[in-house]
Design an enzyme around this catalytic site. Sequence first.
Site, PDB file in Angstrom:
ATOM      1  N   ASP A   1      39.511  44.611  46.929  1.00  0.00           N
ATOM      2  CA  ASP A   1      38.579  45.251  48.050  1.00  0.00           C
ATOM      3  C   ASP A   1      37.346  45.750  47.468  1.00  0.00           C
ATOM      4  O   ASP A   1      36.465  46.407  48.280  1.00  0.00           O
ATOM      5  CB  ASP A   1      39.444  46.341  48.674  1.00  0.00           C
ATOM      6  CG  ASP A   1      40.078  47.531  47.780  1.00  0.00           C
ATOM      7  OD1 ASP A   1      39.532  47.483  46.730  1.00  0.00           O
ATOM      8  OD2 ASP A   1      40.837  48.291  48.497  1.00  0.00           O
ATOM      9  N   GLY A   2      37.124  45.991  46.285  1.00  0.00           N
ATOM     10  CA  GLY A   2      35.885  46.511  45.743  1.00  0.00           C
ATOM     11  C   GLY A   2      35.729  48.044  45.823  1.00  0.00           C
ATOM     12  O   GLY A   2      34.529  48.680  45.863  1.00  0.00           O
TER      13      GLY A   2
ATOM     14  N   ASP B   1      34.170  52.758  31.598  1.00  0.00           N
ATOM     15  CA  ASP B   1      35.149  52.207  32.478  1.00  0.00           C
ATOM     16  C   ASP B   1      36.487  53.390  32.151  1.00  0.00           C
ATOM     17  O   ASP B   1      37.408  52.848  31.405  1.00  0.00           O
ATOM     18  CB  ASP B   1      35.565  50.875  32.226  1.00  0.00           C
ATOM     19  CG  ASP B   1      34.787  50.151  33.059  1.00  0.00           C
ATOM     20  OD1 ASP B   1      33.864  50.508  33.651  1.00  0.00           O
ATOM     21  OD2 ASP B   1      35.084  48.909  33.244  1.00  0.00           O
TER      22      ASP B   1
ATOM     23  N   ASP C   1      35.675  43.339  28.233  1.00  0.00           N
ATOM     24  CA  ASP C   1      34.936  43.670  29.285  1.00  0.00           C
ATOM     25  C   ASP C   1      34.857  45.159  29.506  1.00  0.00           C
ATOM     26  O   ASP C   1      33.952  45.651  30.369  1.00  0.00           O
ATOM     27  CB  ASP C   1      35.367  43.001  30.821  1.00  0.00           C
ATOM     28  CG  ASP C   1      36.910  43.293  31.040  1.00  0.00           C
ATOM     29  OD1 ASP C   1      37.522  43.205  29.983  1.00  0.00           O
ATOM     30  OD2 ASP C   1      37.263  43.949  31.906  1.00  0.00           O
TER      31      ASP C   1
ATOM     32  N   GLY D   1      33.346  43.741  40.056  1.00  0.00           N
ATOM     33  CA  GLY D   1      34.083  43.642  41.137  1.00  0.00           C
ATOM     34  C   GLY D   1      34.331  44.812  42.010  1.00  0.00           C
ATOM     35  O   GLY D   1      34.430  44.661  43.335  1.00  0.00           O
TER      36      GLY D   1
END
Length: 535
Positions: free
Chosen positions: A145-146, A290, A280, A112
């Site tokens: 919003d990325g 992440d 994920d 995303g």
Amino acid sequence: MSHNRVVTLLQKLRFDNRFTGSLPSDDVGGSVPRQVNGACFSRVAPANVANPALVSHSSEVAELLGISPEAVYDQSFADVMSGNRLLEGMDSHAMCYGGHQFGNWAGQLGDGRAIALGEVLDVNGDHQMLQLKGAGPTPYSRSADGLAVLRSSVREFLCSEAMHHLGVPTTRALSLVTTGDKVVRDMLYNGNPQPEPGAIVCRVAPSFVRFGNFEIFASRGDHETLRTLADFVVESEFPHLNSPNADKYVALLREVCERTAEMVVHWLRIGFVHGVMNTDNMSILGLTIDYGPYGWLDNYDPHWTPNTTDAQQRRYRFGNQPSVAHWNLLQLANALYPLVGEVEPLEEALEHYSQHFEKSWSTMMAAKLGLPSLADPRDSELAESVLTLLQSVETDMTIFWRELANVDCSGSSELLERGSPLLRAVYNVNAMTVEQSKAFHDFADGWAIRQRDLNVPIGERTTLMNQTNPKYVLRNYMAQLAIDEAEQGDFGLIAELLELVRSPYADQPDKERFYSLRPEWARTRVGCSQLSCSS
Ligand code: AMP
Ligand code: MG
């Protein structure tokens, strides 16, 4: 060096895009949020940013990719690493994946706010995917919003490099740039949104494929794409497992179990809490991936988690990480099941996780204790008792382990002196009861007796322990101080901490202040002891 020469130099990066070249793509363009079916990725371009400026970079990663030091300091480098300029050969895209979040199936998630630029052949001829985190919206951004803010980007940049130098499998970070744009975040989710400086980290790894990449296709019953992806991953990342039959998927699971066990054992060794071990966020390569609301144990507390979103359940607390990894691997096994068609071989592969974990944990604990193994029951008892001791009073994990090598092993030391170096790790020595302090000396004495029995030369023991027990880790408060300064435009502490974490096992006499107990003010401060997922 002239600007044009630098551009030419960056253009020499050799791209070989196996992922986008081999796997099915989404044929709808643009970044409109949508469900993407039958495709492993969507092509999407990074958004333009106002004013890209390089804050920091990892010289080792640049070297690995064959980017010269001069090239890094040219504006065109920041332009490329912010997504403002695409180089020839790049094929920018976002991956489609799903995931189990906090134990529940969450459906399609995907990149995303990460846009991969493509795979570079590094100086060893290996593929390295470059990925910009915070480079703008993608079809997987849902309502977000990325983008990424400076504070979380500083944390990811410094921590992934720290982990690498600690010897932990991890994605790397090439660069940290500020975008010149503001990003609005409600940091504590308490109805107080604020504009914050935007930033982008360029992450680097041979592959960013997660457990969730497999889960999404299995959940949709799309076995064809599932097989295409699994075959690609085996061929490109696990070529030694390749075979013409379904054995390769079982072998894949087995190896991922092994790698994941190794990774978690490293986390336990150094006091790292990932914070959001959703499927994920689990790499198929067994890399730490992440970096969000992660944290480091200051005082040893296996129940601690930095993630405020998980404060009630504490699913992802330090001591729960081994069993959560196992649960996540079970989800991967379920996702691979349609390709195997039999339960037993997958169950067997899964069991391998626990076996490998136990073995690896025991080797790691023995090394921390400066012992050749824990085979002797007296040594496994030491390993057990040390973990109890560490929780008996508030004790700094990093300092305790590092100081253990300084405990006098000779027979002559007074019993009530033996554990003195270890007391340096206790947060409030004055508040200790006589029994508590005796427990430290007793442990030290028991440890010294075993060392005398085993007669390991002191030099050998100290080397082993000092290569296992780091002196410097990226304590939560240290990253926060670097962020506070960075938000004022001063990047000095980022540079200093990057330098510090490059040699975590060496004594760095000029950096002694980083080898100390967490300061009192950091005990409860947001960013130091509590972090939200907002980033
Ligand atoms: P994380 O918890 O950071 O691993 O993120 C979970 C999912 O949310 C992933 O699919 C991310 O790509 C997505 N995500 C997180 N933050 C943002 C953001 N600011 N914009 C778009 N997607 C995001
Ligand atoms: Mg994630």
